[in-house]
Design an enzyme around this catalytic site. Structure first.
Site, PDB file in Angstrom:
ATOM      1  N   TYR A 230       0.824  -1.209   0.000  1.00 61.79           N
ATOM      2  CA  TYR A 230       0.000   0.000   0.000  1.00 61.79           C
ATOM      3  C   TYR A 230       0.860   1.261   0.000  1.00 61.79           C
ATOM      4  O   TYR A 230       0.601   2.209   0.732  1.00 61.79           O
ATOM      5  CB  TYR A 230      -0.968   0.025   1.193  1.00 61.79           C
ATOM      6  CG  TYR A 230      -1.737  -1.249   1.389  1.00 61.79           C
ATOM      7  CD1 TYR A 230      -2.539  -1.768   0.373  1.00 61.79           C
ATOM      8  CD2 TYR A 230      -1.655  -1.956   2.587  1.00 61.79           C
ATOM      9  CE1 TYR A 230      -3.245  -2.956   0.552  1.00 61.79           C
ATOM     10  CE2 TYR A 230      -2.360  -3.142   2.773  1.00 61.79           C
ATOM     11  CZ  TYR A 230      -3.155  -3.639   1.751  1.00 61.79           C
ATOM     12  OH  TYR A 230      -3.842  -4.810   1.930  1.00 61.79           O
ATOM     13  N   HIS A 231       1.877   1.265  -0.858  1.00 63.29           N
ATOM     14  CA  HIS A 231       2.817   2.379  -0.910  1.00 63.29           C
ATOM     15  C   HIS A 231       2.835   3.061  -2.276  1.00 63.29           C
ATOM     16  O   HIS A 231       3.881   3.467  -2.763  1.00 63.29           O
ATOM     17  CB  HIS A 231       4.232   1.898  -0.577  1.00 63.29           C
ATOM     18  CG  HIS A 231       4.429   1.509   0.840  1.00 63.29           C
ATOM     19  ND1 HIS A 231       5.564   0.857   1.274  1.00 63.29           N
ATOM     20  CD2 HIS A 231       3.655   1.667   1.937  1.00 63.29           C
ATOM     21  CE1 HIS A 231       5.463   0.624   2.574  1.00 63.29           C
ATOM     22  NE2 HIS A 231       4.303   1.116   2.994  1.00 63.29           N
ATOM     23  N   GLY A 232       1.680   3.189  -2.912  1.00 67.81           N
ATOM     24  CA  GLY A 232       1.629   3.814  -4.222  1.00 67.81           C
ATOM     25  C   GLY A 232       2.149   5.246  -4.211  1.00 67.81           C
ATOM     26  O   GLY A 232       1.862   6.020  -3.290  1.00 67.81           O
TER      27      GLY A 232
END
Length: 542
Positions: free
Chosen positions: A478-480
């Site tokens: 979840y590190h876009g």
């Protein structure tokens, strides 16, 4: 945080869209400097036990009914190079944004990452510059030094309840890989094995909302929650405010000086495109008049990991309802249970054979079994009650790039998120080497006696089988980042001062501006970007 006035402010010096990691920081600092600020958040209140108590991240992410209360429920489009899987993209639907639902891991990234940004023309974003910002943000348990800060709004502590299994992995990995055990990976040197630092103190999550809104509470900042921003109002080439949807009614909040988009890697590019700023051909498909033809939504990329789970006699399982009940009972009486900490315990920054000048693999240690093969399905996974240790072998410098596009002109519709995961063969190779090195560590003398064997993916998957199986197991941290790229060339959406090219009075300040992803978890850098934006805006206005 001071309660918002009953009558909502309709005009301020600055309008900030998105009360997430960066938005809370930029809004609070601008207000602290004396400006009037309206901060608009589509999510609701963060005054929930689920959010405030660090260890509740387990049910927050694993129980669908609970998750739906704090998460937007985004998924990618079918990922062509990952078996057409639709991969979940958790994003906080709450004050504090994703800093209110994340794992609370405080990681700045490698100092070389920021020097690389500056070398690309982003003056003022080098390691020395951002270190001063991080020092302003932090209240670190060791106090201040040349690299760390004390007295800032975000309290940072080391994980204080590391299980024997995680500690054993840390020591075994250091010996096996020939790297040091590092006291402070956010200091001078990142490479090595360490204990995770967390944005946690006194049994509370230190989200950006807690640090900047609840604790700083500047009087001239008004926070409006549960309002959806439909578009930026652009008049004569200048952003003059935003149009919001509030309880079904549209109204305009005017900005006397600037509008700052801090709606995140998905929200900020979506809003720009809805406002006529983006790829002209794509906007034309949806009947949106073009204000500025820019590559908004390009350069989208993310961290990926593959979980490897081992049975461990000295692990402590904490994922059952009984364990949560016991933890809650302790928290209500004397505190200090596992619920007072992040679920992640130890970490390593190490190198595969593809590494260049910095470590390219991050190893997260989690003291229980991870769902196998992945968490794609929107259903609650059955809890594996066996004692286990999971290592998340994480690709931190992906080569693959994707896009974010509009699904339509409706501002309430989720955008089309296509990371194009694993399109570049090198990404799979790094992940494969991460699995291989993890297996090697778990065979070492320091840990082998406690290890009961590999549970997932399992010994049936040798290196040849894993090359394909990675497509089924790799998933997001979840590190876009990167969808509103900062730079000085034609691929840039914002300049190094975070100003949107071709539109006056409009900036973007969140993870979307990263030219390339940093080597580590992205929450701390997002807060730093908010601090940087406030400093840039204040300096320009003086």
């Amino acid at each position: 945080m001071a309660k918002a006035a009953q009558v909502k402010v309709e005009e301020a010096d600055y309008v900030v869209v998105g009360a997430g990691s960066a938005g809370c920081a930029v809004a609070a600092r601008l207000a602290e400097a004396g400006s009037s600020v309206v901060l608009l958040e589509a999510g609701g209140s963060d005054e929930k036990f689920l959010v405030k108590k660090p260890g509740m991240i387990g049910p927050m992410h694993a129980v669908p009914k609970i998750k739906a209360t704090v998460d937007w429920g985004y998924y990618t489009t079918p990922q062509q190079h990952a078996l057409d899987r639709k991969i979940p993209q958790t994003r906080g639907k709450v004050l504090g944004g994703s800093s209110s639902v994340n794992g609370m891991l405080w990681v700045r990234g490698n100092r070389a990452n920021y020097d690389a940004w500056e070398a690309e023309g982003n003056k003022g974003w080098g390691a020395a510059d951002v270190t001063s910002l991080y020092k302003k943000i932090e209240d670190f348990e060791d106090g201040a030094d040349d690299y760390r800060g004390a007295g800032g709004p975000i309290k940072v502590t080391r994980h204080g309840l590391v299980t024997e299994a995680s500690a054993q992995f840390r020591e075994a990995a250091a010996e096996t890989l020939g790297v040091p055990v590092v006291k402070d990976y956010n200091g001078a040197e990142q490479e090595g094995m360490s204990t995770f630092q967390q944005s946690v103190h006194g049994g509370l999550r230190y989200s950006a909302a807690r640090g900047y809104l609840h604790n700083l509470a500047p009087a001239n900042l008004q926070v409006q929650t549960d309002v959806t921003v439909a578009k930026v109002v652009i008049e004569g080439g200048r952003a003059t405010g935003v149009e919001v949807i509030d309880e079904g009614v549209r109204r305009v909040v005017r900005a006397g000086k600037e509008v700052i988009l801090a709606a995140g890697v998905f929200g900020s590019p979506q809003l720009l495109m809805l406002s006529g700023v983006g790829p002209a051909a794509h906007l034309g498909e949806h009947g949106i008049e073009v204000v500025a033809d820019l590559p908004v939504g390009d350069n989208l990329h993310d961290h990926l990991f593959v979980p490897i789970t081992f049975l461990m006699k000295n692990a402590v399982h904490r994922g059952t309802p009984l364990h949560y009940a016991r933890g809650l009972a302790r928290e209500l009486t004397r505190g200090g249970s596992f619920l007072a900490h992040s679920v992640f315990e130890t970490v390593g920054f190490v190198r595969t054979s593809l590494a260049t000048d910095v470590p390219d693999m991050q190893l997260h240690a989690l003291p229980w079994a991870y769902p196998s093969p992945n968490q794609d399905a929107p259903v609650q996974h059955k809890v594996d009650k066996r004692r286990a240790l999971t290592i998340l072998a994480t690709l931190i410098y992906p080569r693959s790039r994707g896009t974010l596009r509009l699904a339509g002109a409706d501002p309430t519709a989720a955008p089309l998120i296509d990371f194009n995961y694993l399109a570049e063969p090198g990404d799979r190779q790094v992940l494969l080497e991460g699995i291989t090195m993890t297996r090697e560590i778990m065979r070492s003398a320091k840990v082998a006696a406690a290890c009961g064997g590999e549970l997932h993916p399992g010994p049936a998957f040798d290196d040849n089988a894993l090359k394909d199986e990675i497509r089924n197991r790799a998933t997001t941290v979840y590190h876009g980042v990167g969808s509103c790229r900062m730079g000085t060339d034609e691929r840039a959406v914002v300049d190094p001062d975070l100003r949107v090219r071709g539109v006056d009075g409009l900036r973007v300040a969140d993870a979307s501006i990263m030219p390339s992803i940093i080597g580590g978890n992205t929450n701390a850098p997002s807060v730093m970007i908010g601090e940087k934006a406030a400093a840039l805006i204040t300096e320009a206005a003086s």
